[in-house]
Design a protein around this motif. Structure first.
Motif, PDB file in Angstrom:
ATOM      1  N   ALA A  16      26.353  45.031  39.531  1.00 44.34           N
ATOM      2  CA  ALA A  16      26.341  43.835  38.688  1.00 44.34           C
ATOM      3  C   ALA A  16      26.285  42.549  39.508  1.00 44.34           C
ATOM      4  O   ALA A  16      26.125  41.468  38.957  1.00 44.34           O
ATOM      5  CB  ALA A  16      27.569  43.822  37.776  1.00 44.34           C
ATOM      6  N   THR A  61      26.035  47.636  35.416  1.00 48.85           N
ATOM      7  CA  THR A  61      25.085  46.537  35.612  1.00 48.85           C
ATOM      8  C   THR A  61      25.561  45.272  34.899  1.00 48.85           C
ATOM      9  O   THR A  61      26.685  45.220  34.397  1.00 48.85           O
ATOM     10  CB  THR A  61      23.691  46.923  35.079  1.00 48.85           C
ATOM     11  N   GLY A  62      24.702  44.312  34.868  1.00 51.30           N
ATOM     12  CA  GLY A  62      25.023  43.066  34.181  1.00 51.30           C
ATOM     13  C   GLY A  62      23.734  42.397  33.739  1.00 51.30           C
ATOM     14  O   GLY A  62      22.679  43.043  33.711  1.00 51.30           O
ATOM     15  N   ARG A  63      23.814  41.121  33.473  1.00 49.81           N
ATOM     16  CA  ARG A  63      22.613  40.376  33.057  1.00 49.81           C
ATOM     17  C   ARG A  63      21.530  40.466  34.135  1.00 49.81           C
ATOM     18  O   ARG A  63      21.849  40.573  35.314  1.00 49.81           O
ATOM     19  CB  ARG A  63      22.993  38.909  32.827  1.00 49.81           C
ATOM     20  N   ARG A 107      27.345  47.909  30.937  1.00 49.52           N
ATOM     21  CA  ARG A 107      27.322  46.525  31.436  1.00 49.52           C
ATOM     22  C   ARG A 107      28.728  46.012  31.638  1.00 49.52           C
ATOM     23  O   ARG A 107      29.624  46.273  30.860  1.00 49.52           O
ATOM     24  CB  ARG A 107      26.532  45.643  30.470  1.00 49.52           C
ATOM     25  N   GLN A 108      28.870  45.279  32.731  1.00 51.57           N
ATOM     26  CA  GLN A 108      30.195  44.799  33.098  1.00 51.57           C
ATOM     27  C   GLN A 108      30.594  43.549  32.305  1.00 51.57           C
ATOM     28  O   GLN A 108      31.762  43.190  32.275  1.00 51.57           O
ATOM     29  CB  GLN A 108      30.246  44.514  34.612  1.00 51.57           C
ATOM     30  N   GLY A 109      29.620  42.901  31.681  1.00 57.21           N
ATOM     31  CA  GLY A 109      29.967  41.713  30.899  1.00 57.21           C
ATOM     32  C   GLY A 109      30.412  40.582  31.791  1.00 57.21           C
ATOM     33  O   GLY A 109      29.604  39.921  32.414  1.00 57.21           O
ATOM     34  N   ASN A 110      31.704  40.458  31.915  1.00 58.67           N
ATOM     35  CA  ASN A 110      32.257  39.372  32.711  1.00 58.67           C
ATOM     36  C   ASN A 110      32.704  39.942  34.059  1.00 58.67           C
ATOM     37  O   ASN A 110      33.762  40.558  34.134  1.00 58.67           O
ATOM     38  CB  ASN A 110      33.438  38.804  31.914  1.00 58.67           C
ATOM     39  N   PRO A 111      31.895  39.783  35.130  1.00 56.14           N
ATOM     40  CA  PRO A 111      32.242  40.459  36.390  1.00 56.14           C
ATOM     41  C   PRO A 111      33.537  39.917  36.988  1.00 56.14           C
ATOM     42  O   PRO A 111      33.633  38.752  37.297  1.00 56.14           O
ATOM     43  CB  PRO A 111      31.049  40.152  37.308  1.00 56.14           C
ATOM     44  N   ARG A 112      34.509  40.814  37.118  1.00 56.14           N
ATOM     45  CA  ARG A 112      35.814  40.374  37.641  1.00 56.14           C
ATOM     46  C   ARG A 112      36.204  41.149  38.885  1.00 56.14           C
ATOM     47  O   ARG A 112      37.376  41.345  39.156  1.00 56.14           O
ATOM     48  CB  ARG A 112      36.867  40.530  36.539  1.00 56.14           C
ATOM     49  N   HIS A 116      37.306  46.024  38.731  1.00 51.78           N
ATOM     50  CA  HIS A 116      36.952  45.875  37.315  1.00 51.78           C
ATOM     51  C   HIS A 116      35.670  46.654  37.007  1.00 51.78           C
ATOM     52  O   HIS A 116      35.566  47.314  35.964  1.00 51.78           O
ATOM     53  CB  HIS A 116      36.799  44.382  36.998  1.00 51.78           C
ATOM     54  N   CYS A 120      35.140  49.848  34.336  1.00 51.96           N
ATOM     55  CA  CYS A 120      34.128  49.947  33.266  1.00 51.96           C
ATOM     56  C   CYS A 120      33.567  51.362  33.149  1.00 51.96           C
ATOM     57  O   CYS A 120      32.952  51.710  32.140  1.00 51.96           O
ATOM     58  CB  CYS A 120      32.951  48.989  33.525  1.00 51.96           C
TER      59      CYS A 120
END
Ligand code: G1P
Length: 300
Positions: A16, A61-63, A107-112, A116, A120
């Protein structure tokens, strides 16, 4: 404590990250898709998982990471064009990446942070031990590391991390382990872990390189792990908790890797990885080595 010695079949690949070190190349392309010779970096990592028997791969993954999904999926149009042309070699290269493994995405959404990202994967992984492979580290296929790590997990239970001796000046780039020797030359028992310590604080020069075989107990620990270095939930911190409190799902062992590792997360190391791998390729190597030799002697 989880005593399961179940065979490990699932690999988790966090992907991500934004790849800001490679901007502008990574503005619209995931860093995992940057080519290392003629394959995206991430394909080497998936191939490594598959070679170690892990054919179920979950990417976190992410955006802007859609190209990853496309790369490991069929491309019927391209396949048809190559079939019509009778180009069997290219066709098999295209098909290779979609036939490699059973791919899953979350998707991880808000990568922290890395911890984190691993959390997921909990619903997909369930109660089985699993592997985590970080995409920035490429391990040479001739030096199998993950297979050795799964053997160590079978022997000792708990979790197993990959360690490598690094120059003390570079330890601040890694998680660092304090460890005790075991009866086996390449296996240590981890007693302490620190994420990215300064050279002065580091308990050793043993750096965590991006391969982990984890007991599912790590999820419960991660849920309770507070943000650490960089304000992020660190996998290293969760593993430190397991190492200090093995009754939670430990112990933590380390496999000390002495083989070839390429770092593709840093621009200089990325270039070195490409040159080394290109030199070793049977098809490209002879010409490329000859060119490199004359380039170095005549132009540098
Ligand atoms: C991550 C981990 C670190 C580990 C490193 C290996 O850091 O947090 O403990 O040593 O990967 O590549 P990152 O490089 O993602 O900042």
């Amino acid at each position: 404590m989880t005593t399961s010695r179940a065979q490990i079949t699932k690999a988790v690949i966090p992907a991500a990250g934004l790849g800001t070190r490679f901007l502008p190349a990574t503005k619209a392309t995931p860093k995992e898709m940057l080519p290392v010779v003629d394959k995206p970096a991430i394909q080497y990592v998936v191939e490594e998982a598959v070679t170690a028997g892990l054919s179920d791969v979950l990417m976190v993954t992410g955006r802007n990471k859609r190209p990853l999904e496309d790369h490991f999926d069929r491309n019927y149009e391209l396949e048809q064009v190559l079939r019509d042309k009778g180009d069997a070699t290219k066709l098999s290269r295209v098909e290779e990446s979609s036939d490699l493994a059973t791919m899953h995405y979350v998707r991880q959404g808000n990568p922290r942070g890395l911890g984190h990202a691993v959390l997921c994967a909990a619903p997909h992984v369930g109660e089985q031990p699993f592997a985590v492979l970080l995409g920035d580290d490429l391990i040479d296929p001739r030096d199998p590391l993950l297979t050795r790590m799964t053997q160590v997990r079978e022997q000792h239970g708990g979790s197993v991390i990959a360690l490598m001796e690094v120059d003390p000046d570079n330890i601040h780039l890694y998680g660092c382990a304090a460890a005790e020797a075991t009866g086996e030359d390449d296996v240590v028992k981890v007693s302490d872990l620190v994420e990215k310590p300064s050279a002065a604080e580091a308990p050793s020069n043993l750096a965590i390189i991006g391969r982990y075989v984890l007991d599912p107990a790590v999820f419960e620990v991660l849920r309770k792990t507070e943000p650490g270095r960089g304000g992020e939930i660190q996998l290293t911190d969760a593993l430190q908790t397991l190492a200090a409190e093995p009754s939670l799902g430990g112990p933590v062992h380390g496999v000390v890797f002495r083989g070839r590792r390429y770092d593709t997360g840093d621009r200089g190391d990325y270039l070195r990885a490409i040159v080394r791998l290109a030199c070793e390729r049977e098809d490209l190597g002879p010409d490329f080595r000859a060119w490199l030799r004359s380039f170095v002697t005549e132009e540098m």
